[in-house]
Structures are given as structure tokens and as C-alpha cells.
Design a protein around this motif. Structure first.
Motif, PDB file in Angstrom:
ATOM      1  N   VAL A 106      -5.961   1.099   9.892  1.00 46.04           N
ATOM      2  CA  VAL A 106      -4.624   1.046  10.476  1.00 46.04           C
ATOM      3  C   VAL A 106      -3.562   0.999   9.373  1.00 46.04           C
ATOM      4  N   VAL A 107      -3.674   0.030   8.475  1.00 48.55           N
ATOM      5  CA  VAL A 107      -2.662  -0.145   7.425  1.00 48.55           C
ATOM      6  C   VAL A 107      -2.624   1.078   6.509  1.00 48.55           C
ATOM      7  N   GLY A 108      -3.804   1.535   6.081  1.00 48.45           N
ATOM      8  CA  GLY A 108      -3.853   2.642   5.135  1.00 48.45           C
ATOM      9  C   GLY A 108      -3.369   3.955   5.718  1.00 48.45           C
ATOM     10  N   ARG A 109      -3.777   4.261   6.948  1.00 39.97           N
ATOM     11  CA  ARG A 109      -3.350   5.523   7.549  1.00 39.97           C
ATOM     12  C   ARG A 109      -1.859   5.505   7.874  1.00 39.97           C
ATOM     13  N   ALA A 110      -1.346   4.350   8.308  1.00 46.67           N
ATOM     14  CA  ALA A 110       0.096   4.260   8.571  1.00 46.67           C
ATOM     15  C   ALA A 110       0.884   4.423   7.273  1.00 46.67           C
ATOM     16  N   ALA A 111       0.422   3.799   6.199  1.00 48.34           N
ATOM     17  CA  ALA A 111       1.100   3.917   4.911  1.00 48.34           C
ATOM     18  C   ALA A 111       1.038   5.350   4.387  1.00 48.34           C
TER      19      ALA A 111
ATOM     20  N   VAL B 102       0.838  -1.198   0.000  1.00 47.80           N
ATOM     21  CA  VAL B 102       0.000   0.000   0.000  1.00 47.80           C
ATOM     22  C   VAL B 102       0.874   1.249   0.000  1.00 47.80           C
ATOM     23  N   THR B 103       1.970   1.215   0.753  1.00 45.03           N
ATOM     24  CA  THR B 103       2.894   2.347   0.768  1.00 45.03           C
ATOM     25  C   THR B 103       3.433   2.619  -0.628  1.00 45.03           C
ATOM     26  N   ARG B 104       3.845   1.567  -1.346  1.00 43.44           N
ATOM     27  CA  ARG B 104       4.366   1.746  -2.707  1.00 43.44           C
ATOM     28  C   ARG B 104       3.286   2.305  -3.632  1.00 43.44           C
ATOM     29  N   LEU B 105       2.076   1.798  -3.506  1.00 43.51           N
ATOM     30  CA  LEU B 105       0.991   2.290  -4.350  1.00 43.51           C
ATOM     31  C   LEU B 105       0.722   3.767  -4.099  1.00 43.51           C
ATOM     32  N   LEU B 106       0.700   4.175  -2.844  1.00 42.99           N
ATOM     33  CA  LEU B 106       0.421   5.569  -2.533  1.00 42.99           C
ATOM     34  C   LEU B 106       1.546   6.483  -3.032  1.00 42.99           C
ATOM     35  N   ARG B 107       2.777   6.020  -2.949  1.00 43.85           N
ATOM     36  CA  ARG B 107       3.881   6.822  -3.487  1.00 43.85           C
ATOM     37  C   ARG B 107       3.734   7.001  -4.993  1.00 43.85           C
ATOM     38  N   ARG B 108       3.268   5.967  -5.663  1.00 44.10           N
ATOM     39  CA  ARG B 108       3.084   6.046  -7.108  1.00 44.10           C
ATOM     40  C   ARG B 108       1.887   6.914  -7.484  1.00 44.10           C
TER      41      ARG B 108
ATOM     42  N   HIS C 112      -8.502   7.967   1.813  1.00 45.06           N
ATOM     43  CA  HIS C 112      -9.716   7.720   2.600  1.00 45.06           C
ATOM     44  C   HIS C 112      -9.810   6.227   2.880  1.00 45.06           C
ATOM     45  N   THR C 113      -9.735   5.874   4.162  1.00 41.58           N
ATOM     46  CA  THR C 113      -9.773   4.475   4.562  1.00 41.58           C
ATOM     47  C   THR C 113     -11.136   4.111   5.144  1.00 41.58           C
ATOM     48  N   HIS C 114     -11.489   2.838   5.017  1.00 39.53           N
ATOM     49  CA  HIS C 114     -12.763   2.322   5.513  1.00 39.53           C
ATOM     50  C   HIS C 114     -12.506   1.018   6.253  1.00 39.53           C
ATOM     51  N   THR C 115     -13.206   0.823   7.359  1.00 36.39           N
ATOM     52  CA  THR C 115     -13.137  -0.358   8.224  1.00 36.39           C
ATOM     53  C   THR C 115     -11.812  -0.391   8.995  1.00 36.39           C
ATOM     54  N   ALA C 116     -11.794  -1.207  10.043  1.00 33.81           N
ATOM     55  CA  ALA C 116     -10.739  -1.119  11.055  1.00 33.81           C
ATOM     56  C   ALA C 116      -9.347  -1.446  10.532  1.00 33.81           C
ATOM     57  N   LYS C 117      -9.196  -2.608   9.885  1.00 29.58           N
ATOM     58  CA  LYS C 117      -7.848  -3.019   9.479  1.00 29.58           C
ATOM     59  C   LYS C 117      -7.277  -2.077   8.426  1.00 29.58           C
TER      60      LYS C 117
ATOM     61  N   GLY D 107      -3.989  11.622  13.948  1.00 32.04           N
ATOM     62  CA  GLY D 107      -3.349  11.949  12.679  1.00 32.04           C
ATOM     63  C   GLY D 107      -4.306  12.042  11.510  1.00 32.04           C
ATOM     64  N   SER D 108      -5.595  12.008  11.773  1.00 34.09           N
ATOM     65  CA  SER D 108      -6.589  12.044  10.696  1.00 34.09           C
ATOM     66  C   SER D 108      -7.140  13.453  10.541  1.00 34.09           C
TER      67      SER D 108
END
Length: 386
Positions: A101-106, A80-86, A93-98, A147-148
Motif C-alpha cells: 500500500v505505502v510503496g505503490r501509493a508513493a 518513501v516518496t522522497r526516496l523514490l524521487r531521489r 517492487h513491493t512485498h507484503t501487504a503494508k 495500478g500495478s
């Protein structure tokens, strides 16, 4: 405006319905580039995109699934981090719990200037985990909320529950009700006949995942009580599947309960077309999409008083909202089975009440939020985003 939307998986359910409709609407909005990042559903689940995702621009990260697995989660974070950099989105905008966490951290690592939004389609504060794990979940959510740029909830009660748990600040929250495409249903007697049900029978539907939080055991208890106290021919129609499906089948067989199992269905319109009532027995909900769909079809709901259910079902006006006890739900169900005039009145009111839950309204509210956030950041002029 570049928007990256992240959700762990698109299993059949309310979040998938809303995310799909929102994605399609924003892809058609002038000046918006939108992509959906998601994982794979579980073996016992159906992917909503398979039937309804045509036209949605999707990037798959297989490891971004529901189960918590340290290795898969690390791989998902890296991908996800690589995708967001690209992609270099303006909005993540993230949805649901997991995915939250992963999306906001990335996003923090890959695109620190992006505005990060998270949607709570419900919450994990009640009914999911033991107390110690719930406290850990709250601690994690508090940290990521800081951080949101904005926190979206599907109902006011969901927002109030999160604030009471110390998650986020009041000014961060936006309540954006669910929005779905119109539900067009056919003739009720015909729909019943197509399902092999006597058109004279009263049909009570249960539409949703058969998982512990939905309390299928309570549903079976209600069925048993109603069947024992009413002389009318009643069929309880279950559209859905999940980890508790075998339990429902076993109880139906052992106790000779009038339950007809449909499994996953691609289209819920025929189910609600055949329904005289719909039943929700959950311990925890956000704003259940199945109740919006039922209302659009003119089907009154009997629902537990949890989450933001009262923002979908107006008690005594479009349906009945009751405590989580099986006796209360059974009594409410039996009362409406015996009163077709009341069912018709409630159903007509439900049609009017649910007209506001549209995809257009959902998309407009999100675009307004994104533009406000980007304007507050001092980024590109809003005129370029219209």
C-alpha cells in the motif's frame, strides 16, 4: 535498470529469506542498480538482515513497520516518496501487504513512469481478520492491483485465491516459485547430540514464527496426541519465537509435553540436520520456505493443506499433506515416527524435488519480468539492460 524494492520489515521468515537472496543476486547482475527500502522489526522479532544481510544495500524507514498507525504510516509514505524521487527507479517492487500500500501509493506520486510490481508471499484472505475487515482488505488490494504493471505470487494456488477474490486480472500475474541458497546439513546423530537430544530419539521440528496464524495451539494438540499413542522416544523441537511462544511453553509445562524450545536461531541447518520429520500446522500459508529448507535437508514434512503447500510438498512422495484437523496431523506424524524406511524414502525424494528452488532461478525470473515490463513501456532498449 534501477530497481527499488520495498518491504515493511525484514523479520525472520520466508519473505525476508527470499528478498535477501534476491537483493544480493540482483546487486551482482550486470546493468542493475538495486536498493532495498525497509522498516524496523517489532520488539518480539529478529531482523533477518542482522545475520544474513551483509552486502545488501539498505535504506531504512523506521516508520515502515508492521503495525498500522496513522501517524507513522503518513511519515513512512512521505519518506518513501522522497526516496523514490531521489532514486528515480525504473522498477518499484513491493512485498507484503503494508509495503504494498505505502510503496505503490508513493510510486504513483513520485515516479509515475516507473513500472510497479507487487509480490504476494501469501495473502490475508483467510484466517487473519474478521469478515468486515477482510472485505476492506480485498477492496484496497483490488484498487492497487489496477495500478500495478505486474502481480507476482509465490505459488499458483495463491494466485488462484486472489483472482477468485477479484484482485487483479489473469494477465497481470506471474507465478515465481521461491528460491533460496542451498542448505548444507551435517550428520543427524551428531546434530541431535549437539542439541542435547538422544541420537536414538525421533525428532519432529517446527520451524517458524509462533503467531496465531501458524496455529501453535494445534501444534501442541498434535504433540499431545502423538505422545499419548507412541512408545517411541520423540522430541518436538521448536525453532522460532513470537507472540504465542509463552503459550507453547505453558502448555508444554502443564501437560508435560516433549517439546524443546530453541527460540530464534540464526541458522536453521543444524535444526533440520537433527530432524527426522518437520511439522507445519498453519491455517494459511504461501509457499513455506521452512518446507523448502526441510526438503533440501532430506526431512519429510507433515503439513496442513493450505495455500500453495502442495507445490512444495508432493503428498505421499516427499511428505504428507493433511486437513487442518489435529487428529489427521497426529495420525500422519505417528505413522512416520513408526516407519523409518518410509521417512528415508520420502526424504530422498524431497531432496530431488527441492533442487529447483534456487536463488539463481528466482533472480532470473525477476530479471526476465522486469525486462519485459520495461520493453513494453517503450523505455530504454533491452540491450542496455543485459
Amino acid at each position: 535498470m534501477r530497481v527499488a524494492r520495498i518491504i515493511a520489515r525484514m523479520n525472520v521468515g520466508g519473505p525476508a529469506v527470499q528478498v535477501t537472496g534476491l537483493s544480493k543476486a540482483l546487486q551482482q547482475a550486470p546493468g542493475v542498480q538495486h536498493v532495498l527500502i525497509t522498516g524496523q522489526v517489532g520488539e518480539d522479532e529478529q531482523d533477518y538482515l542482522d545475520a544474513h544481510g551483509r552486502g545488501v544495500q539498505v535504506l531504512r524507514v523506521p516508520e515502515l513497520g508492521r503495525a498500522v498507525d496513522p501517524w507513522d504510516d503518513a511519515v513512512a509514505f512521505a519518506r518513501v516518496t522522497r526516496l523514490l524521487r531521489r532514486l528515480r527507479p525504473d522498477i518499484v517492487h513491493t512485498h507484503t501487504a503494508k509495503a504494498g500500500v505505502v510503496g505503490r501509493a508513493a510510486a504513483r506520486l513520485a515516479v509515475p513512469r516507473a513500472r510497479v510490481v507487487h509480490t504476494y508471499h501469501g495473502h490475508l484472505l483467510h484466517g487473519y481478520f474478521p469478515p468486515a475487515k477482510t472485505r476492506a482488505v480485498i477492496a484496497v488490494e483490488r484498487g492497487f492491483a489496477r495500478g500495478s504493471a505486474a502481480l507476482v505470487t509465490v505459488g499458483a494456488q495463491v494466485r488462484d485465491d486472489l483472482l477468485a477474490a477479484g484482485i487483479g486480472r489473469p494477465q497481470q500475474y506471474r507465478v515465481i516459485p521461491p528460491g533460496i541458497p542451498p542448505l548444507v546439513v551435517g550428520d543427524r546423530a551428531t546434530a541431535k547430540a549437539e542439541l542435547g537430544i538422544d541420537p536414538a530419539a525421533v525428532v519432529v521440528s517446527f520451524v517458524g514464527r509462533l503467531t496465531a496464524i501458524k496455529r501453535p495451539d494445534r501444534f501442541c494438540d498434535v504433540v499431545r496426541r502423538v505422545a499419548a499413542t507412541t512408545s517411541a522416544e520423540v522430541v518436538f523441537l521448536v525453532a522460532g519465537d513470537g507472540s504465542e511462544a509463552a503459550y507453547v511453553r505453558q502448555r508444554a509445562a502443564d501437560e508435560q509435553l516433549p517439546i524443546q524450545m530453541l527460540g530464534w536461531v540464526e541458522q536453521v541447518a543444524p535444526v533440520f540436520a537433527a530432524s527426522d520429520l518437520t511439522l507445519l500446522t498453519s491455517d494459511n500459508e504461501g509457499t513455506p520456505i521452512s518446507l523448502v529448507q526441510a526438503g533440501m535437508a532430506g526431512v519429510p514434512a507433515i503439513a496442513t493443506d493450505v495455500g500453495s503447500v502442495r507445490e512444495i510438498v508432493a503428498d505421499g512422495i516427499t511428505g504428507l499433506v493433511r486437513p487442518t484437523e489435529a487428529d489427521d496431523l497426529a495420525a500422519a506424524t505417528a505413522s512416520l515416527i513408526a516407519d523409518p524406511v518410509a521417512r528415508r524414502k520420502l526424504g530422498d525424494a524431497a531432496i530431488e524435488h527441492t533442487r529447483r528452488f534456487t536463488t539463481d532461478a528466482l533472480a532470473a525470473a525477476h530479471l526476465e519480468l522486469y525486462r519485459q515490463l520495461l520493453g513494453a513501456r517503450g523505455g530504454r532498449p533491452l540491450s542496455l539492460l543485459r
